[in-house]
Design a protein around this motif. Structure first.
Motif, PDB file in Angstrom:
ATOM      1  N   TRP A  48      -8.000 -82.473  47.871  1.00 31.35           N
ATOM      2  CA  TRP A  48      -6.884 -83.394  47.621  1.00 31.35           C
ATOM      3  C   TRP A  48      -5.686 -82.643  47.044  1.00 31.35           C
ATOM      4  N   ALA A  49      -5.918 -81.698  46.145  1.00 25.89           N
ATOM      5  CA  ALA A  49      -4.820 -80.921  45.553  1.00 25.89           C
ATOM      6  C   ALA A  49      -4.106 -80.111  46.633  1.00 25.89           C
ATOM      7  N   ARG A  50      -4.879 -79.519  47.560  1.00 25.27           N
ATOM      8  CA  ARG A  50      -4.261 -78.750  48.647  1.00 25.27           C
ATOM      9  C   ARG A  50      -3.455 -79.655  49.568  1.00 25.27           C
ATOM     10  N   ILE A  51      -3.941 -80.859  49.834  1.00 27.64           N
ATOM     11  CA  ILE A  51      -3.207 -81.803  50.686  1.00 27.64           C
ATOM     12  C   ILE A  51      -1.877 -82.172  50.035  1.00 27.64           C
ATOM     13  N   VAL A  52      -1.917 -82.495  48.731  1.00 24.35           N
ATOM     14  CA  VAL A  52      -0.689 -82.861  48.021  1.00 24.35           C
ATOM     15  C   VAL A  52       0.282 -81.687  48.008  1.00 24.35           C
ATOM     16  N   ASP A  53      -0.217 -80.479  47.725  1.00 19.46           N
ATOM     17  CA  ASP A  53       0.655 -79.296  47.706  1.00 19.46           C
ATOM     18  C   ASP A  53       1.319 -79.073  49.054  1.00 19.46           C
ATOM     19  N   GLN A  54       0.551 -79.220  50.132  1.00 22.15           N
ATOM     20  CA  GLN A  54       1.102 -79.003  51.463  1.00 22.15           C
ATOM     21  C   GLN A  54       2.138 -80.074  51.820  1.00 22.15           C
ATOM     22  N   LEU A  55       1.837 -81.334  51.484  1.00 19.53           N
ATOM     23  CA  LEU A  55       2.800 -82.400  51.758  1.00 19.53           C
ATOM     24  C   LEU A  55       4.085 -82.219  50.955  1.00 19.53           C
ATOM     25  N   GLN A  56       3.951 -81.791  49.699  1.00 22.11           N
ATOM     26  CA  GLN A  56       5.145 -81.540  48.889  1.00 22.11           C
ATOM     27  C   GLN A  56       5.963 -80.388  49.460  1.00 22.11           C
ATOM     28  N   ALA A  57       5.298 -79.335  49.904  1.00 28.08           N
ATOM     29  CA  ALA A  57       6.014 -78.193  50.477  1.00 28.08           C
ATOM     30  C   ALA A  57       6.766 -78.600  51.739  1.00 28.08           C
ATOM     31  N   GLN A  58       6.127 -79.395  52.581  1.00 29.77           N
ATOM     32  CA  GLN A  58       6.792 -79.859  53.812  1.00 29.77           C
ATOM     33  C   GLN A  58       7.987 -80.748  53.486  1.00 29.77           C
ATOM     34  N   ALA A  59       7.810 -81.669  52.530  1.00 25.99           N
ATOM     35  CA  ALA A  59       8.909 -82.564  52.151  1.00 25.99           C
ATOM     36  C   ALA A  59      10.040 -81.784  51.493  1.00 25.99           C
ATOM     37  N   ASP A  60       9.694 -80.781  50.692  1.00 16.41           N
ATOM     38  CA  ASP A  60      10.717 -79.967  50.034  1.00 16.41           C
ATOM     39  C   ASP A  60      11.495 -79.151  51.057  1.00 16.41           C
ATOM     40  N   ALA A  61      10.803 -78.625  52.064  1.00 14.17           N
ATOM     41  CA  ALA A  61      11.470 -77.844  53.111  1.00 14.17           C
ATOM     42  C   ALA A  61      12.455 -78.702  53.893  1.00 14.17           C
ATOM     43  N   LYS A  62      12.164 -79.985  54.017  1.00 10.86           N
ATOM     44  CA  LYS A  62      13.059 -80.907  54.730  1.00 10.86           C
ATOM     45  C   LYS A  62      14.139 -81.478  53.811  1.00 10.86           C
ATOM     46  N   GLY A  63      14.108 -81.108  52.529  1.00 11.44           N
ATOM     47  CA  GLY A  63      15.103 -81.608  51.585  1.00 11.44           C
ATOM     48  C   GLY A  63      14.858 -83.035  51.137  1.00 11.44           C
ATOM     49  N   LEU A  64      13.624 -83.501  51.241  1.00  6.89           N
ATOM     50  CA  LEU A  64      13.314 -84.879  50.889  1.00  6.89           C
ATOM     51  C   LEU A  64      12.937 -85.058  49.415  1.00  6.89           C
TER      52      LEU A  64
END
Length: 90
Positions: free
Chosen positions: A24-40
């Motif tokens: 779950w921690a890896r999923i959250v980290d990956q989703l945050q990284a993707q959202a951050d890369a998109k400027g969200l």
């Protein structure tokens, strides 16, 4: 729980396994990284310096005027005394 996921206890076991092994921690980290890369994500930090203090008696301070003898006394041990427990005279 929808039937397509199976019995609830199996779903819960899988959830706990993923929680323990960090999935779950890896999923959250990956989703945050993707959202951050998109400027969200806006990474704002807010620090609150409010101080809240409890009354001294709520914090465990000793209370004046209360005799310590009014507290219940611990009962002596009921353990039988053996020869090795008796101090030697002398």
């Amino acid at each position: 729980m929808p039937e397509r996921y199976g019995p609830w206890d199996r779903v819960y076991d899988l959830f706990r396994r993923w929680q323990r092994n960090g999935t779950w921690a890896r999923i959250v980290d990956q989703l945050q990284a993707q959202a951050d890369a998109k400027g969200l994500i806006t990474w704002d930090v807010n620090v609150d310096s409010t101080v809240c203090r409890a009354h001294q008696h709520a914090a465990g301070a000793s209370k004046r005027g209360i005799c310590k003898r009014s507290r219940p006394v611990a009962l002596p041990s009921n353990r039988p005394t053996t020869v090795s427990d008796v101090p030697e005279a002398g």
